[in-house]
Enzyme design. Structure first.
Site, PDB file in Angstrom:
ATOM      1  CB  ALA A  95       4.251  -6.613  -1.454  1.00 28.42           C
ATOM      2  CG  ASP A  96      -0.798  -9.608  -1.799  1.00 28.21           C
ATOM      3  OD1 ASP A  96      -1.340  -9.219  -0.753  1.00 28.21           O
ATOM      4  OD2 ASP A  96      -1.150  -9.235  -2.933  1.00 28.21           O
ATOM      5  CE  LYS A 107       1.456  -3.417  -4.813  1.00 27.08           C
ATOM      6  NZ  LYS A 107       0.849  -3.448  -3.466  1.00 27.08           N
ATOM      7  N   GLY A 110      -5.737  -7.229  -2.425  1.00 27.77           N
ATOM      8  CA  GLY A 110      -6.703  -6.222  -2.001  1.00 27.77           C
ATOM      9  C   GLY A 110      -7.562  -5.697  -3.131  1.00 27.77           C
ATOM     10  CD  GLU A 116      -2.168  -2.255  -4.821  1.00 27.79           C
ATOM     11  OE1 GLU A 116      -2.518  -2.129  -3.627  1.00 27.79           O
ATOM     12  OE2 GLU A 116      -1.937  -3.355  -5.352  1.00 27.79           O
ATOM     13  CE  LYS A 134       1.463 -10.593   4.065  1.00 28.92           C
ATOM     14  NZ  LYS A 134       1.033  -9.207   3.906  1.00 28.92           N
TER      15      LYS A 134
END
Length: 238
Positions: A95-96, A107, A110, A116, A134
């Site tokens: 996760a971001d 998320k 990427g 996802e 994060k």
């Protein structure tokens, strides 16, 4: 000071590998498994491939990107689909951002947010692996929120997204200046809110915009978060 920072970074990297190894302990013979995308998910897929090789673990996987699918196939992890496995036993991803308490996520940095999310909501357990950087009090603190939209008319969507309270909205581009395309041939608009006070309300406003496919707010999906930090590995549960 620099040496100390390097040691901490190396320690966190090692803990992320440990977290990835711990996460795959949820996976048992016969399971259908969702495989995430990104640097942390890559560690997890490598560890899972080692279990398949060493233990003869029999599983079926749905990867969330073409890159993760290629990695899984290179490690002899069998690929399935939602026709054969409409529900997954467990999915593991990074996760971001992770909001403390709620375990709401951002998320999509990427570029795989749609796949996802499909995998996350189709899984009985959704395990998230992150490093401690994060973890945030409010979502949107560190990174913009990705929003996936169809290519046709994206300029209109970008304009409407600004009206949801974003300080800026920018279509993601490649190094050569061309629009970034997801594996689904959609584009991503990164929206900087600085701080998201009401994630549910914002999620509803964004998804109501015609042309939006989905957004990077993952609400009520997370079962457990494994956090790698300088002080060790922590487990957070919703």
């Amino acid at each position: 000071m620099a040496d100390n920072a390097a040691e901490i970074a190396a320690r966190v990297a090692e803990l992320k590998r440990e977290a990835a190894t711990h996460a795959i302990s949820y996976i048992e013979d016969g399971m259908a498994v969702g495989l995430g995308t990104g640097s942390t998910a890559k560690l997890m897929i490598d560890a899972l491939g080692e279990r398949v090789r060493r233990e003869g673990l029999k599983i079926r996987a749905i990867p969330t990107s073409e890159a993760s699918a290629a990695q899984a196939q290179s490690l002899n992890i069998p690929i399935t689909n939602f026709i054969n496995d409409p529900y997954l036993d467990v999915a593991i991803d990074g996760a971001d951002e992770v909001q403390t308490g709620s375990l709401f996520l951002i998320k999509g940095r990427g570029g795989a947010l749609l796949r996802e999310k499909i995998v996350a909501v189709s899984s009985r357990k959704f395990i998230v692996i992150v490093d401690e950087s994060k973890i945030v009090t409010d979502l949107g603190t560190h990174l913009p929120l990705p929003v996936e939209t169809i290519p046709w008319g994206w300029e209109r969507v970008e304009n409407l997204l600004r009206k949801t309270g974003a300080k800026s909205c920018v279509a993601r581009r490649n190094d050569d200046g061309s629009l970034y395309m997801t594996d689904n041939h959609n584009i991503i608009i990164d929206c900087d809110y600085e701080r998201i006070e009401s994630p549910r309300e914002l999620a509803d406003r964004i998804i109501s915009i015609t042309g939006v496919v989905d957004h990077g707010l993952f609400l009520d999906t997370t079962t457990e978060v494994l956090v790698a930090g300088a002080s060790g590995l922590q487990r957070l549960k919703a």
